[in-house]
Motif scaffolding. Structure first.
Motif, PDB file in Angstrom:
ATOM      1  N   ARG A  47       8.046 -10.756  -9.402  1.00  0.00           N
ATOM      2  CA  ARG A  47       8.031  -9.749  -8.337  1.00  0.00           C
ATOM      3  C   ARG A  47       6.672  -9.051  -8.251  1.00  0.00           C
ATOM      4  O   ARG A  47       6.122  -8.857  -7.167  1.00  0.00           O
ATOM      5  CB  ARG A  47       9.154  -8.738  -8.562  1.00  0.00           C
ATOM      6  CG  ARG A  47       9.248  -7.739  -7.446  1.00  0.00           C
ATOM      7  CD  ARG A  47      10.444  -6.846  -7.641  1.00  0.00           C
ATOM      8  NE  ARG A  47      10.542  -5.902  -6.552  1.00  0.00           N
ATOM      9  CZ  ARG A  47      11.359  -4.895  -6.524  1.00  0.00           C
ATOM     10  NH1 ARG A  47      12.200  -4.696  -7.511  1.00  0.00           N
ATOM     11  NH2 ARG A  47      11.384  -4.068  -5.501  1.00  0.00           N
ATOM     12  N   THR A  51       2.842 -10.731  -4.217  1.00  0.00           N
ATOM     13  CA  THR A  51       1.854 -10.463  -3.169  1.00  0.00           C
ATOM     14  C   THR A  51       0.512 -11.105  -3.509  1.00  0.00           C
ATOM     15  O   THR A  51      -0.166 -11.642  -2.629  1.00  0.00           O
ATOM     16  CB  THR A  51       1.699  -8.951  -2.923  1.00  0.00           C
ATOM     17  OG1 THR A  51       2.983  -8.434  -2.536  1.00  0.00           O
ATOM     18  CG2 THR A  51       0.698  -8.653  -1.830  1.00  0.00           C
ATOM     19  N   LEU A  67      -4.578  -6.163   2.540  1.00  0.00           N
ATOM     20  CA  LEU A  67      -3.495  -5.259   2.156  1.00  0.00           C
ATOM     21  C   LEU A  67      -3.543  -4.030   3.047  1.00  0.00           C
ATOM     22  O   LEU A  67      -4.631  -3.490   3.301  1.00  0.00           O
ATOM     23  CB  LEU A  67      -3.650  -4.827   0.696  1.00  0.00           C
ATOM     24  CG  LEU A  67      -3.529  -5.935  -0.341  1.00  0.00           C
ATOM     25  CD1 LEU A  67      -3.950  -5.409  -1.708  1.00  0.00           C
ATOM     26  CD2 LEU A  67      -2.113  -6.470  -0.395  1.00  0.00           C
ATOM     27  N   ALA A  71       1.569   2.783   3.606  1.00  0.00           N
ATOM     28  CA  ALA A  71       2.858   2.097   3.483  1.00  0.00           C
ATOM     29  C   ALA A  71       3.273   1.519   4.837  1.00  0.00           C
ATOM     30  O   ALA A  71       3.240   2.219   5.854  1.00  0.00           O
ATOM     31  CB  ALA A  71       3.919   3.065   2.978  1.00  0.00           C
ATOM     32  N   TYR A  74       5.335  -4.420   6.126  1.00  0.00           N
ATOM     33  CA  TYR A  74       4.792  -5.705   5.678  1.00  0.00           C
ATOM     34  C   TYR A  74       3.926  -5.488   4.449  1.00  0.00           C
ATOM     35  O   TYR A  74       3.431  -4.391   4.197  1.00  0.00           O
ATOM     36  CB  TYR A  74       3.993  -6.384   6.801  1.00  0.00           C
ATOM     37  CG  TYR A  74       2.951  -5.488   7.432  1.00  0.00           C
ATOM     38  CD1 TYR A  74       1.686  -5.358   6.886  1.00  0.00           C
ATOM     39  CD2 TYR A  74       3.248  -4.753   8.576  1.00  0.00           C
ATOM     40  CE1 TYR A  74       0.735  -4.532   7.463  1.00  0.00           C
ATOM     41  CE2 TYR A  74       2.294  -3.922   9.162  1.00  0.00           C
ATOM     42  CZ  TYR A  74       1.046  -3.819   8.595  1.00  0.00           C
ATOM     43  OH  TYR A  74       0.109  -2.996   9.160  1.00  0.00           O
ATOM     44  N   ASP A  75       3.722  -6.568   3.689  1.00  0.00           N
ATOM     45  CA  ASP A  75       2.895  -6.500   2.485  1.00  0.00           C
ATOM     46  C   ASP A  75       1.468  -6.970   2.725  1.00  0.00           C
ATOM     47  O   ASP A  75       0.555  -6.563   2.015  1.00  0.00           O
ATOM     48  CB  ASP A  75       3.515  -7.349   1.373  1.00  0.00           C
ATOM     49  CG  ASP A  75       4.839  -6.776   0.895  1.00  0.00           C
ATOM     50  OD1 ASP A  75       4.909  -5.559   0.676  1.00  0.00           O
ATOM     51  OD2 ASP A  75       5.803  -7.556   0.754  1.00  0.00           O
ATOM     52  N   LEU A  76       1.289  -7.879   3.682  1.00  0.00           N
ATOM     53  CA  LEU A  76      -0.033  -8.432   3.971  1.00  0.00           C
ATOM     54  C   LEU A  76      -0.252  -8.542   5.468  1.00  0.00           C
ATOM     55  O   LEU A  76       0.700  -8.814   6.217  1.00  0.00           O
ATOM     56  CB  LEU A  76      -0.166  -9.855   3.402  1.00  0.00           C
ATOM     57  CG  LEU A  76      -0.214 -10.060   1.904  1.00  0.00           C
ATOM     58  CD1 LEU A  76      -0.158 -11.552   1.575  1.00  0.00           C
ATOM     59  CD2 LEU A  76      -1.464  -9.444   1.308  1.00  0.00           C
ATOM     60  N   ARG A  86       1.798 -10.282  10.359  1.00  0.00           N
ATOM     61  CA  ARG A  86       2.299  -9.288   9.403  1.00  0.00           C
ATOM     62  C   ARG A  86       3.299 -10.018   8.513  1.00  0.00           C
ATOM     63  O   ARG A  86       4.326 -10.496   8.981  1.00  0.00           O
ATOM     64  CB  ARG A  86       2.981  -8.139  10.137  1.00  0.00           C
ATOM     65  CG  ARG A  86       2.037  -7.378  11.077  1.00  0.00           C
ATOM     66  CD  ARG A  86       2.793  -6.538  12.049  1.00  0.00           C
ATOM     67  NE  ARG A  86       3.620  -7.406  12.907  1.00  0.00           N
ATOM     68  CZ  ARG A  86       4.475  -6.977  13.809  1.00  0.00           C
ATOM     69  NH1 ARG A  86       4.656  -5.697  14.001  1.00  0.00           N
ATOM     70  NH2 ARG A  86       5.172  -7.822  14.542  1.00  0.00           N
ATOM     71  N   GLN A  88       5.728 -10.209   5.117  1.00  0.00           N
ATOM     72  CA  GLN A  88       6.505  -9.534   4.086  1.00  0.00           C
ATOM     73  C   GLN A  88       6.732 -10.544   2.961  1.00  0.00           C
ATOM     74  O   GLN A  88       7.160 -11.677   3.204  1.00  0.00           O
ATOM     75  CB  GLN A  88       7.849  -9.058   4.649  1.00  0.00           C
ATOM     76  CG  GLN A  88       8.818  -8.474   3.632  1.00  0.00           C
ATOM     77  CD  GLN A  88       8.252  -7.341   2.817  1.00  0.00           C
ATOM     78  OE1 GLN A  88       8.168  -7.448   1.611  1.00  0.00           O
ATOM     79  NE2 GLN A  88       7.878  -6.249   3.455  1.00  0.00           N
ATOM     80  N   LYS A  90       8.644 -11.731  -0.451  1.00  0.00           N
ATOM     81  CA  LYS A  90       9.902 -11.556  -1.188  1.00  0.00           C
ATOM     82  C   LYS A  90       9.960 -12.585  -2.305  1.00  0.00           C
ATOM     83  O   LYS A  90       9.493 -13.709  -2.158  1.00  0.00           O
ATOM     84  CB  LYS A  90      11.123 -11.751  -0.279  1.00  0.00           C
ATOM     85  CG  LYS A  90      11.243 -10.722   0.826  1.00  0.00           C
ATOM     86  CD  LYS A  90      11.623  -9.373   0.281  1.00  0.00           C
ATOM     87  CE  LYS A  90      11.868  -8.366   1.392  1.00  0.00           C
ATOM     88  NZ  LYS A  90      12.191  -7.054   0.871  1.00  0.00           N
ATOM     89  N   ARG A 102      15.635  -4.584   3.506  1.00  0.00           N
ATOM     90  CA  ARG A 102      14.842  -3.562   2.811  1.00  0.00           C
ATOM     91  C   ARG A 102      15.605  -2.250   2.802  1.00  0.00           C
ATOM     92  O   ARG A 102      16.518  -2.034   3.590  1.00  0.00           O
ATOM     93  CB  ARG A 102      13.495  -3.365   3.491  1.00  0.00           C
ATOM     94  CG  ARG A 102      13.638  -2.795   4.898  1.00  0.00           C
ATOM     95  CD  ARG A 102      12.289  -2.695   5.560  1.00  0.00           C
ATOM     96  NE  ARG A 102      12.431  -2.356   6.943  1.00  0.00           N
ATOM     97  CZ  ARG A 102      12.119  -1.176   7.467  1.00  0.00           C
ATOM     98  NH1 ARG A 102      11.642  -0.221   6.700  1.00  0.00           N
ATOM     99  NH2 ARG A 102      12.282  -0.948   8.739  1.00  0.00           N
TER     100      ARG A 102
END
Length: 164
Positions: A47, A51, A67, A71, A74-76, A86, A88, A90, A102
């Protein structure tokens, strides 16, 4: 026997087998120890590494990941030349099902909600075998969990070489 068949028996299952054998008075000293396998030990950190693995995967394909500074859902952000996606990220420890919902900001145990098509464009998924899936939001919109078996066509590679 599992090793002869090239089957990995998860640590928790080995512990359960030993416990049941002890209740039945069956000796277990011939069984392998319950220490996590090297792969299981590394997967505990999947986990946290997700990313970074995703960013490296996109970079190696000539795309520029970034990045978000604040907040975001999306993560990237991934610049793919003609479009910015965008993404996400997981991860899941199994190869069967992954949660793609989420929790709302500020809740740690609240109900899951699905990502909207206005929040993410794709999911980068890593399963317990380190298979990589890149699934467009249009394929899973409104869902909280998905079966990876049903989305095999979106498998784009593997990160297994990172731990072997």
């Amino acid at each position: 026997m599992a090793e002869a068949l090239s089957v990995t028996v998860p640590r928790q299952m080995r512990i359960t087998i030993r416990r049941h054998a002890a209740k039945l008075g069956i000796p277990t000293d011939h069984l392998p120890d319950d220490a996590p396998s090297p792969q299981e030990g590394l997967l505990r950190h999947l986990r946290a590494a997700g990313t970074t693995i995703a960013a490296a995967w996109f970079t190696l394909r000539g795309h520029a990941p970034s990045l978000p500074l604040e907040a975001q859902p999306y993560d990237l952000l991934v610049d793919m030349g003609d479009v910015v996606q965008r993404v996400q990220v997981k991860t899941c420890m199994t190869k069967r099902e992954v949660t793609i919902g989420r929790r709302l900001p500020g809740t740690s145990k609240g109900a899951l909600v699905p990502y909207g098509i206005d929040e993410v464009d794709a999911f980068f998924l890593l399963d317990g075998e380190l298979s990589i899936f890149l699934i467009p939001i249009s394929e899973v919109a409104g869902k909280l969990r998905i079966s990876l078996a049903k989305h095999r066509r979106f498998r784009v590679g593997s990160a297994i070489s990172l731990i072997r």
